[in-house]
Design a protein around this motif. Structure first.
Motif, PDB file in Angstrom:
ATOM      1  N   ALA A 109       0.800  -1.151   0.225  1.00 28.01           N
ATOM      2  CA  ALA A 109      -0.203   0.049  -0.140  1.00 28.01           C
ATOM      3  C   ALA A 109       0.877   1.161  -0.231  1.00 28.01           C
ATOM      4  CB  ALA A 109      -0.987   0.103   1.319  1.00 28.01           C
ATOM      5  N   GLY A 110       0.644   2.273  -1.213  1.00 27.78           N
ATOM      6  CA  GLY A 110       1.368   3.284  -1.079  1.00 27.78           C
ATOM      7  C   GLY A 110       0.540   4.562  -0.799  1.00 27.78           C
ATOM      8  N   TYR A 122       0.585  13.048   7.986  1.00 29.69           N
ATOM      9  CA  TYR A 122       0.214  11.471   7.794  1.00 29.69           C
ATOM     10  C   TYR A 122       0.806  10.776   8.367  1.00 29.69           C
ATOM     11  CZ  TYR A 122      -2.645  14.215   4.583  1.00 29.69           C
ATOM     12  OH  TYR A 122      -3.510  14.922   4.172  1.00 29.69           O
ATOM     13  N   GLU A 123       2.035  11.323   9.429  1.00 33.22           N
ATOM     14  CA  GLU A 123       3.034  10.333  10.120  1.00 33.22           C
ATOM     15  C   GLU A 123       2.228   9.476  11.066  1.00 33.22           C
ATOM     16  OE1 GLU A 123       5.700  12.531  12.461  1.00 33.22           O
ATOM     17  OE2 GLU A 123       6.924  10.904  12.862  1.00 33.22           O
ATOM     18  N   ASP A 124       1.092   9.630  11.377  1.00 29.52           N
ATOM     19  CA  ASP A 124       0.274   8.468  12.352  1.00 29.52           C
ATOM     20  C   ASP A 124      -0.203   7.487  11.361  1.00 29.52           C
ATOM     21  OD1 ASP A 124       1.048   9.896  14.406  1.00 29.52           O
ATOM     22  OD2 ASP A 124      -1.076  10.718  14.796  1.00 29.52           O
ATOM     23  N   LEU A 125      -0.194   7.861  10.084  1.00 29.81           N
ATOM     24  CA  LEU A 125      -0.704   6.436   9.391  1.00 29.81           C
ATOM     25  C   LEU A 125       0.213   5.783   8.867  1.00 29.81           C
ATOM     26  CD1 LEU A 125      -3.039   8.544   9.254  1.00 29.81           C
ATOM     27  CD2 LEU A 125      -3.245   8.159   6.586  1.00 29.81           C
ATOM     28  N   LEU A 126       1.587   5.790   9.186  1.00 31.37           N
ATOM     29  CA  LEU A 126       2.715   5.278   8.370  1.00 31.37           C
ATOM     30  C   LEU A 126       2.642   3.838   8.691  1.00 31.37           C
ATOM     31  CD1 LEU A 126       5.968   7.507   8.870  1.00 31.37           C
ATOM     32  CD2 LEU A 126       4.634   7.201   7.148  1.00 31.37           C
ATOM     33  N   SER A 127       2.063   3.196  10.045  1.00 30.78           N
ATOM     34  CA  SER A 127       2.263   1.843  10.091  1.00 30.78           C
ATOM     35  C   SER A 127       1.197   1.191   9.244  1.00 30.78           C
ATOM     36  CB  SER A 127       1.715   1.562  11.596  1.00 30.78           C
ATOM     37  OG  SER A 127       0.596   2.131  11.986  1.00 30.78           O
ATOM     38  N   GLU A 128       0.491   1.653   8.647  1.00 32.46           N
ATOM     39  CA  GLU A 128      -0.617   1.238   7.395  1.00 32.46           C
ATOM     40  C   GLU A 128      -0.030   1.116   6.195  1.00 32.46           C
ATOM     41  OE1 GLU A 128      -3.282   0.190   8.775  1.00 32.46           O
ATOM     42  OE2 GLU A 128      -3.388   1.267  10.704  1.00 32.46           O
ATOM     43  N   ASP A 167      10.174  -0.884   7.621  1.00 28.11           N
ATOM     44  CA  ASP A 167      10.784  -0.832   6.257  1.00 28.11           C
ATOM     45  C   ASP A 167       9.911  -0.132   5.122  1.00 28.11           C
ATOM     46  OD1 ASP A 167      12.362  -1.448   3.999  1.00 28.11           O
ATOM     47  OD2 ASP A 167      11.649  -3.413   3.861  1.00 28.11           O
ATOM     48  N   ILE A 168       9.521   0.927   5.143  1.00 24.64           N
ATOM     49  CA  ILE A 168       8.724   1.710   4.588  1.00 24.64           C
ATOM     50  C   ILE A 168       9.458   2.478   3.254  1.00 24.64           C
ATOM     51  CG2 ILE A 168       6.819   3.683   4.273  1.00 24.64           C
ATOM     52  CD1 ILE A 168       6.422   3.208   7.069  1.00 24.64           C
ATOM     53  N   TRP A 169       9.329   2.391   2.078  1.00 27.93           N
ATOM     54  CA  TRP A 169       9.921   2.556   0.995  1.00 27.93           C
ATOM     55  C   TRP A 169       9.502   4.184   0.743  1.00 27.93           C
ATOM     56  CZ3 TRP A 169       8.869  -2.042  -2.832  1.00 27.93           C
ATOM     57  CH2 TRP A 169       9.704  -3.038  -2.491  1.00 27.93           C
ATOM     58  N   LEU A 170      10.590   4.905   0.173  1.00 27.23           N
ATOM     59  CA  LEU A 170      10.374   6.362  -0.141  1.00 27.23           C
ATOM     60  C   LEU A 170      10.538   6.656  -1.440  1.00 27.23           C
ATOM     61  CD1 LEU A 170       9.621   9.065   0.664  1.00 27.23           C
ATOM     62  CD2 LEU A 170      12.020   9.616   1.343  1.00 27.23           C
ATOM     63  N   GLN A 171       9.372   6.850  -2.506  1.00 31.60           N
ATOM     64  CA  GLN A 171       9.353   6.935  -4.150  1.00 31.60           C
ATOM     65  C   GLN A 171       9.244   8.347  -4.428  1.00 31.60           C
ATOM     66  OE1 GLN A 171       5.855   5.409  -6.229  1.00 31.60           O
ATOM     67  NE2 GLN A 171       7.211   3.992  -7.064  1.00 31.60           N
ATOM     68  N   VAL A 172      10.172   8.551  -5.273  1.00 34.68           N
ATOM     69  CA  VAL A 172       9.802   9.931  -6.117  1.00 34.68           C
ATOM     70  C   VAL A 172       9.549   9.777  -7.428  1.00 34.68           C
ATOM     71  CG1 VAL A 172      11.460  11.397  -4.785  1.00 34.68           C
ATOM     72  CG2 VAL A 172      12.717   9.928  -6.484  1.00 34.68           C
ATOM     73  N   ASP A 173       8.897  10.674  -8.143  1.00 33.70           N
ATOM     74  CA  ASP A 173       7.990  10.544  -9.317  1.00 33.70           C
ATOM     75  C   ASP A 173       7.798  11.692  -9.944  1.00 33.70           C
ATOM     76  OD1 ASP A 173       6.745   9.640 -11.625  1.00 33.70           O
ATOM     77  OD2 ASP A 173       4.851   9.057 -10.230  1.00 33.70           O
ATOM     78  N   GLY A 174       8.473  11.825 -11.082  1.00 35.25           N
ATOM     79  CA  GLY A 174       8.471  13.218 -12.008  1.00 35.25           C
ATOM     80  C   GLY A 174       9.676  13.815 -12.123  1.00 35.25           C
ATOM     81  N   GLY A 175      10.215  13.874 -13.656  1.00 31.94           N
ATOM     82  CA  GLY A 175      11.335  14.440 -13.661  1.00 31.94           C
ATOM     83  C   GLY A 175      12.773  13.745 -13.409  1.00 31.94           C
ATOM     84  N   VAL A 176      12.414  12.619 -12.907  1.00 31.01           N
ATOM     85  CA  VAL A 176      13.575  11.815 -12.352  1.00 31.01           C
ATOM     86  C   VAL A 176      14.393  11.431 -13.592  1.00 31.01           C
ATOM     87  CG1 VAL A 176      14.393   9.904 -11.197  1.00 31.01           C
ATOM     88  CG2 VAL A 176      12.716  11.303 -10.474  1.00 31.01           C
ATOM     89  N   SER A 177      15.811  11.594 -13.562  1.00 29.01           N
ATOM     90  CA  SER A 177      16.617  11.453 -14.781  1.00 29.01           C
ATOM     91  C   SER A 177      18.063  11.314 -14.383  1.00 29.01           C
ATOM     92  CB  SER A 177      16.663  12.530 -15.701  1.00 29.01           C
ATOM     93  OG  SER A 177      17.119  13.712 -15.246  1.00 29.01           O
ATOM     94  N   LEU A 178      19.041  11.179 -15.265  1.00 31.16           N
ATOM     95  CA  LEU A 178      20.352  11.059 -15.116  1.00 31.16           C
ATOM     96  C   LEU A 178      20.768  12.416 -14.388  1.00 31.16           C
ATOM     97  CD1 LEU A 178      21.512   9.137 -18.331  1.00 31.16           C
ATOM     98  CD2 LEU A 178      21.487   8.102 -15.924  1.00 31.16           C
TER      99      LEU A 178
END
Ligand code: DX5
Ligand code: ZN
Length: 223
Positions: A109-110, A122-128, A167-178
């Protein structure tokens, strides 16, 4: 957490999605952008396409729902075969219930935030949650310029996730490039979505590995 690269199929030939998946065999995920022309001013693909893609692709699917009313639709994407489903907090009515439903149905769930949405409430939601997605462009279109203004939020999200533990992953999206991935990795992201940088290149598989190399070089191995 090892660095993960998730090429966004939005920048691929949408008439040849299976071929696009096969062009990036080393990708950890295939990022699938679902847009409904309500939450964002663009329309892409939905459940039937995700269902076919899940059968055709080797990699697991990471569905990014840019749709109104994810409470109603998100679980359908798990049933269609997505291994990870991310909904926007700005669109969700009952995010805790929704995240629990996604997990119950067997997906990660992301939770995603637009550039102007704070993550701290939303810190309190992290366990979800299994992943937080900090958008680094306004959602809706590929090929936009990376918003450096979002980087402090990536760093704050990283600090928040570290405080929380797990182990919650942190994703970035948009304009990510070399050109931009190192900044994201330095700020603490560990899952990187890249559309035009990968599928706009002559050798998409090589770009995936180049992105991974740059991000790995910048990431804090002690995490
Ligand atoms: C934008 C989408 C992104 C997009 C990224 O709303 O969520 O996943 O495909 O494309 P690039 O990497 O070209 O910015
Ligand atoms: Zn996306």
């Amino acid at each position: 957490m090892a660095i993960q690269i998730a090429p966004s199929l939005l920048a691929a030939d949408l008439a040849n999605l299976a071929a696009a998946a096969a062009a990036v065999p080393g990708a950890d995920w295939l990022h699938v952008d679902v847009m409904d022309n309500h939450f964002v001013p663009n329309l892409t693909l939905g459940l039937p396409v995700v269902e076919s893609l899940a059968r055709a692709a080797q990699q697991p699917l990471d569905c990014h729902l840019m749709i109104a009313d994810p409470d109603r639709w998100a679980v359908g994407y798990v049933e269609a075969g997505a291994a990870s489903v991310t909904f926007h907090i700005e669109a969700a009515t009952a995010p805790v219930r929704l995240a629990r439903e996604l997990r119950t149905h067997g997906a990660r769930a992301g939770l995603a935030v637009r550039p102007a949405t704070d993550i701290e409430p939303y810190e309190d939601l992290l366990s979800e949650l299994d992943m937080v997605l900090v958008m680094t462009v306004e959602p809706g279109f590929g090929g936009q310029s990376f918003l450096d203004v979002c980087l402090p939020k990536v760093a704050r999200a990283r600090a928040m996730l570290d405080r929380h533990g797990g182990d919650i992953w942190l994703q970035v999206d948009g304009g990510v490039s070399l050109d931009t991935i190192e900044r994201c990795a330095e700020a603490g992201a560990d899952v990187f979505v890249a559309g035009s940088a990968v599928f706009g290149a002559d050798d998409p598989a090589a770009v995936v590995e180049a992105l991974r190399g740059l991000a790995t070089g910048m990431s804090d191995d002690t995490r």
